[in-house]
Design a protein around this motif. Structure first.
Motif, PDB file in Angstrom:
ATOM      1  N   GLN A 138     -15.174  17.442   6.785  1.00 35.37           N
ATOM      2  CA  GLN A 138     -16.076  17.568   5.644  1.00 35.37           C
ATOM      3  C   GLN A 138     -15.597  18.751   4.799  1.00 35.37           C
ATOM      4  OE1 GLN A 138     -19.471  18.220   8.278  1.00 35.37           O
ATOM      5  NE2 GLN A 138     -20.401  16.330   7.514  1.00 35.37           N
ATOM      6  N   LEU A 139     -15.282  18.475   3.540  1.00 33.58           N
ATOM      7  CA  LEU A 139     -14.731  19.498   2.656  1.00 33.58           C
ATOM      8  C   LEU A 139     -15.688  19.777   1.504  1.00 33.58           C
ATOM      9  CD1 LEU A 139     -11.046  18.166   2.329  1.00 33.58           C
ATOM     10  CD2 LEU A 139     -12.094  19.412   4.240  1.00 33.58           C
ATOM     11  N   LEU A 140     -15.779  21.047   1.113  1.00 35.56           N
ATOM     12  CA  LEU A 140     -16.601  21.466  -0.026  1.00 35.56           C
ATOM     13  C   LEU A 140     -15.778  22.395  -0.901  1.00 35.56           C
ATOM     14  CD1 LEU A 140     -19.232  22.107  -1.657  1.00 35.56           C
ATOM     15  CD2 LEU A 140     -19.750  23.824   0.085  1.00 35.56           C
ATOM     16  N   THR A 141     -15.752  22.110  -2.204  1.00 36.33           N
ATOM     17  CA  THR A 141     -15.005  22.970  -3.112  1.00 36.33           C
ATOM     18  C   THR A 141     -15.701  23.017  -4.465  1.00 36.33           C
ATOM     19  OG1 THR A 141     -12.780  23.494  -3.911  1.00 36.33           O
ATOM     20  CG2 THR A 141     -13.477  21.201  -4.134  1.00 36.33           C
ATOM     21  N   GLY A 142     -15.373  24.017  -5.261  1.00 35.16           N
ATOM     22  CA  GLY A 142     -15.956  24.095  -6.593  1.00 35.16           C
ATOM     23  C   GLY A 142     -15.585  25.364  -7.325  1.00 35.16           C
ATOM     24  N   VAL A 143     -15.796  25.321  -8.639  1.00 36.81           N
ATOM     25  CA  VAL A 143     -15.579  26.507  -9.474  1.00 36.81           C
ATOM     26  C   VAL A 143     -16.856  26.896 -10.204  1.00 36.81           C
ATOM     27  CG1 VAL A 143     -13.103  26.127  -9.783  1.00 36.81           C
ATOM     28  CG2 VAL A 143     -14.709  25.053 -11.377  1.00 36.81           C
TER      29      VAL A 143
ATOM     30  N   ILE B  33     -14.233  18.769  11.528  1.00 37.32           N
ATOM     31  CA  ILE B  33     -13.711  19.980  10.876  1.00 37.32           C
ATOM     32  C   ILE B  33     -14.494  20.168   9.571  1.00 37.32           C
ATOM     33  CG2 ILE B  33     -11.672  21.098   9.882  1.00 37.32           C
ATOM     34  CD1 ILE B  33     -10.052  18.860  11.515  1.00 37.32           C
ATOM     35  N   GLN B  34     -15.051  21.357   9.388  1.00 35.79           N
ATOM     36  CA  GLN B  34     -15.782  21.664   8.151  1.00 35.79           C
ATOM     37  C   GLN B  34     -15.076  22.824   7.458  1.00 35.79           C
ATOM     38  OE1 GLN B  34     -19.536  22.478  10.158  1.00 35.79           O
ATOM     39  NE2 GLN B  34     -20.403  20.540   9.412  1.00 35.79           N
ATOM     40  N   ALA B  35     -14.714  22.627   6.193  1.00 32.50           N
ATOM     41  CA  ALA B  35     -13.995  23.669   5.453  1.00 32.50           C
ATOM     42  C   ALA B  35     -14.573  23.792   4.054  1.00 32.50           C
ATOM     43  CB  ALA B  35     -12.508  23.334   5.381  1.00 32.50           C
ATOM     44  N   ALA B  36     -14.850  25.032   3.644  1.00 34.29           N
ATOM     45  CA  ALA B  36     -15.419  25.288   2.319  1.00 34.29           C
ATOM     46  C   ALA B  36     -14.633  26.380   1.601  1.00 34.29           C
ATOM     47  CB  ALA B  36     -16.887  25.697   2.438  1.00 34.29           C
ATOM     48  N   PHE B  37     -14.346  26.136   0.337  1.00 37.23           N
ATOM     49  CA  PHE B  37     -13.779  27.149  -0.548  1.00 37.23           C
ATOM     50  C   PHE B  37     -14.320  26.842  -1.946  1.00 37.23           C
ATOM     51  CE2 PHE B  37      -9.575  29.722  -1.353  1.00 37.23           C
ATOM     52  CZ  PHE B  37     -10.310  30.677  -2.023  1.00 37.23           C
ATOM     53  N   SER B  38     -15.324  27.610  -2.348  1.00 36.46           N
ATOM     54  CA  SER B  38     -15.996  27.352  -3.617  1.00 36.46           C
ATOM     55  C   SER B  38     -16.542  28.655  -4.166  1.00 36.46           C
ATOM     56  CB  SER B  38     -17.127  26.336  -3.412  1.00 36.46           C
ATOM     57  OG  SER B  38     -17.756  26.000  -4.634  1.00 36.46           O
ATOM     58  N   PHE B  39     -16.477  28.810  -5.487  1.00 35.91           N
ATOM     59  CA  PHE B  39     -16.997  30.018  -6.122  1.00 35.91           C
ATOM     60  C   PHE B  39     -17.570  29.640  -7.488  1.00 35.91           C
ATOM     61  CE2 PHE B  39     -12.517  29.482  -7.101  1.00 35.91           C
ATOM     62  CZ  PHE B  39     -12.468  29.637  -8.475  1.00 35.91           C
TER      63      PHE B  39
ATOM     64  N   CYS C 223      -8.836  23.602   1.585  1.00 34.57           N
ATOM     65  CA  CYS C 223      -9.681  22.875   2.542  1.00 34.57           C
ATOM     66  C   CYS C 223      -8.946  21.667   3.104  1.00 34.57           C
ATOM     67  CB  CYS C 223     -10.970  22.433   1.857  1.00 34.57           C
ATOM     68  SG  CYS C 223     -11.939  23.787   1.156  1.00 34.57           S
ATOM     69  N   ALA C 224      -8.295  20.907   2.222  1.00 28.66           N
ATOM     70  CA  ALA C 224      -7.560  19.722   2.668  1.00 28.66           C
ATOM     71  C   ALA C 224      -6.408  20.104   3.586  1.00 28.66           C
ATOM     72  CB  ALA C 224      -7.044  18.942   1.458  1.00 28.66           C
ATOM     73  N   SER C 225      -5.685  21.159   3.230  1.00 30.93           N
ATOM     74  CA  SER C 225      -4.526  21.559   4.033  1.00 30.93           C
ATOM     75  C   SER C 225      -4.956  22.081   5.406  1.00 30.93           C
ATOM     76  CB  SER C 225      -3.679  22.610   3.303  1.00 30.93           C
ATOM     77  OG  SER C 225      -4.391  23.822   3.139  1.00 30.93           O
ATOM     78  N   MET C 226      -6.101  22.770   5.451  1.00 29.49           N
ATOM     79  CA  MET C 226      -6.617  23.257   6.734  1.00 29.49           C
ATOM     80  C   MET C 226      -7.054  22.098   7.619  1.00 29.49           C
ATOM     81  SD  MET C 226      -7.352  25.759   8.824  1.00 29.49           S
ATOM     82  CE  MET C 226      -7.646  27.379   8.080  1.00 29.49           C
ATOM     83  N   ALA C 227      -7.764  21.136   7.043  1.00 35.56           N
ATOM     84  CA  ALA C 227      -8.208  19.975   7.813  1.00 35.56           C
ATOM     85  C   ALA C 227      -7.018  19.204   8.359  1.00 35.56           C
ATOM     86  CB  ALA C 227      -9.076  19.071   6.937  1.00 35.56           C
ATOM     87  N   ARG C 228      -5.990  19.029   7.560  1.00 33.02           N
ATOM     88  CA  ARG C 228      -4.787  18.314   7.975  1.00 33.02           C
ATOM     89  C   ARG C 228      -4.034  19.100   9.052  1.00 33.02           C
ATOM     90  NH1 ARG C 228      -1.455  18.637   4.553  1.00 33.02           N
ATOM     91  NH2 ARG C 228      -0.098  16.882   5.079  1.00 33.02           N
ATOM     92  N   LEU C 229      -4.025  20.427   8.933  1.00 32.26           N
ATOM     93  CA  LEU C 229      -3.367  21.271   9.939  1.00 32.26           C
ATOM     94  C   LEU C 229      -4.079  21.162  11.289  1.00 32.26           C
ATOM     95  CD1 LEU C 229      -1.240  23.561  10.519  1.00 32.26           C
ATOM     96  CD2 LEU C 229      -3.072  25.176   9.939  1.00 32.26           C
ATOM     97  N   ILE C 230      -5.412  21.269  11.272  1.00 35.48           N
ATOM     98  CA  ILE C 230      -6.182  21.229  12.513  1.00 35.48           C
ATOM     99  C   ILE C 230      -6.132  19.841  13.144  1.00 35.48           C
ATOM    100  CG2 ILE C 230      -8.478  21.502  13.518  1.00 35.48           C
ATOM    101  CD1 ILE C 230      -6.983  24.112  12.611  1.00 35.48           C
ATOM    102  N   ALA C 231      -6.259  18.813  12.342  1.00 31.31           N
ATOM    103  CA  ALA C 231      -6.180  17.445  12.871  1.00 31.31           C
ATOM    104  C   ALA C 231      -4.805  17.180  13.474  1.00 31.31           C
ATOM    105  CB  ALA C 231      -6.479  16.435  11.769  1.00 31.31           C
ATOM    106  N   GLY C 232      -3.781  17.759  12.866  1.00 24.74           N
ATOM    107  CA  GLY C 232      -2.429  17.635  13.422  1.00 24.74           C
ATOM    108  C   GLY C 232      -2.307  18.366  14.750  1.00 24.74           C
ATOM    109  N   ALA C 233      -2.803  19.605  14.795  1.00 23.62           N
ATOM    110  CA  ALA C 233      -2.740  20.390  16.035  1.00 23.62           C
ATOM    111  C   ALA C 233      -3.490  19.686  17.163  1.00 23.62           C
ATOM    112  CB  ALA C 233      -3.325  21.781  15.802  1.00 23.62           C
TER     113      ALA C 233
ATOM    114  N   ASP D 223      -7.692  23.679  -7.618  1.00 21.26           N
ATOM    115  CA  ASP D 223      -7.582  25.133  -7.532  1.00 21.26           C
ATOM    116  C   ASP D 223      -7.785  25.642  -6.110  1.00 21.26           C
ATOM    117  OD1 ASP D 223      -7.192  27.590  -9.199  1.00 21.26           O
ATOM    118  OD2 ASP D 223      -9.060  28.124  -8.206  1.00 21.26           O
ATOM    119  N   VAL D 224      -8.860  25.206  -5.446  1.00 18.70           N
ATOM    120  CA  VAL D 224      -9.125  25.704  -4.095  1.00 18.70           C
ATOM    121  C   VAL D 224      -9.416  24.600  -3.073  1.00 18.70           C
ATOM    122  CG1 VAL D 224      -9.783  28.069  -4.670  1.00 18.70           C
ATOM    123  CG2 VAL D 224     -11.489  26.261  -4.862  1.00 18.70           C
TER     124      VAL D 224
END
Length: 355
Positions: free
Chosen positions: A234-239, A150-156, A183-193, A178-179
């Motif tokens: 794999q998670l990517l985040t940033g401000v 699972i790859q999730a990104a939320f960064s600006f 990513c963590a919640s999505m990865a946990r949701l998909i891994a759970g599903a 902040d964001v």
């Protein structure tokens, strides 16, 4: 519910305005009150959103007997104090994410909701949207086989302003809280599903980050999560780093892409999930129609599950697991907030302050 749920908004910042806009279209709720630090700010917000009860303090808002539910929109370090006080005032609580600075605060808030028998939900609005429901259905259907990555990104990239809450350690700044929580919640949701559960908690969390020498917060960060079922994330985040906000899920028989995972149907009421099966030439585009705005769905979710005191979209256990994951991510990069340091609690105790 036959009568509309009466809402009060605690705080008057950008996200408070966004929620007020969503609530204006709600079939289940109505905005009755606002609480701010000053009367001028409360009046300005009240004029903009046609709010009849305008309070010059958060305490006055919580004392308003006509308000049933409180939306907490303050900066992160103040969530715990006001969520607990709202619960103690007998108000139902929708608390902006992250619900607290850490899992300990999250646990205290949940206990306050349980003790006072009120509804509580952490405001991960994307969890309330039909696009997320459809995504979970696709994963559970096995359309791309067994989930592997699972790859999730939320960064600006925000303007570099050390007074901004996003770049201020004292205000719980940085990307992870902040964001990164999305990513963590999505990865946990998909891994759970993928493993037949509502969510899954990672067995291992490793991370890396650039912590700004001036900001003292994670300006951009990555994490790798290991889940049961041989699933990696794999998670990517940033401000301080612009990145494409997407989710990709790789399986043994294909992949799924979500081009707009966090703010679906931002423009025209339609969002898209792309399914690419390895044995098919053409990818399948699945369109999801939205009847409401993102924050309208969130407000209506609160009303729908009010009697249950928590909503499946973001249950208390899910919130606690997510905060624990974020704690582990911050621990991996060595990020501690000023408010978490022992001397901060000593100062609070000596001054008679309480959180």
């Amino acid at each position: 519910m036959t009568e509309k749920l009466t809402w009060g908004i605690l705080g008057t910042g950008n996200i408070a305005n966004t929620f007020a806009r969503g609530l204006a279209s709600s079939q289940t709720g109505t905005l009755l009150a606002v609480g701010s630090r000053t009367q001028a700010s409360a009046d300005e917000f009240g004029e903009k959103w046609n709010v009849s009860h305008r309070h010059a303090s958060y305490e006055a808002l919580l004392a308003d007997t006509e308000v049933q539910a409180i939306y907490i929109s303050t900066p992160h370090p103040f969530h715990a104090e006001w969520a607990i006080k709202a619960a103690e005032a007998g108000k139902h609580v929708l608390c902006e994410k992250p619900i607290g600075l850490n899992a300990a605060e999250a646990m205290a808030i949940i206990e306050a909701a349980r003790r006072n028998d009120v509804f509580l939900m952490e405001a991960f609005m994307y969890r309330c949207h039909p696009q997320t429901t459809k995504l979970v259905e696709l994963i559970r259907s096995g359309v791309i086989g067994e989930i592997r990555i699972i790859q999730a990104a939320f960064s600006f990239a925000t303007r570099f302003d050390l007074a901004s809450r996003l770049l201020n350690n004292t205000l719980g700044g940085g990307g992870i809280l902040d964001v990164g929580g999305y990513c963590a919640s999505m990865a946990r949701l998909i891994a759970g599903a993928a493993t037949g559960k509502p969510f899954a908690d990672p067995l291992q969390v490793t991370g890396a980050a650039h912590i700004g020498p001036l900001s003292r917060v994670d300006e951009y960060a990555t994490a790798t999560l290991t889940f049961p079922g041989d699933i990696l994330a794999q998670l990517l985040t940033g401000v301080q780093l612009q990145a494409k906000e997407e989710v990709h899920i790789l399986g043994t028989q294909g992949s799924i892409s979500v081009p707009s995972p966090w703010l679906p149907a931002r423009n025209d009421g339609t969002s898209t999930i792309i399914v690419n099966k390895y044995n098919e030439i053409q990818a399948q585009e699945i369109s999801i129609e939205s009847e409401s705005g993102l924050y309208t769905y969130e407000a209506d979710t609160v009303a729908k599950y009010l009697d249950a005191r928590q909503a499946p979209a973001m249950s208390w256990d899910d919130t606690l697991g997510n905060m624990q994951t974020l704690d582990r991510w911050r621990q991996a990069i060595g990020l501690v907030y000023d408010a978490e340091r022992p001397e901060a609690h000593e100062q609070q105790f000596q001054s008679g302050a309480h959180g």
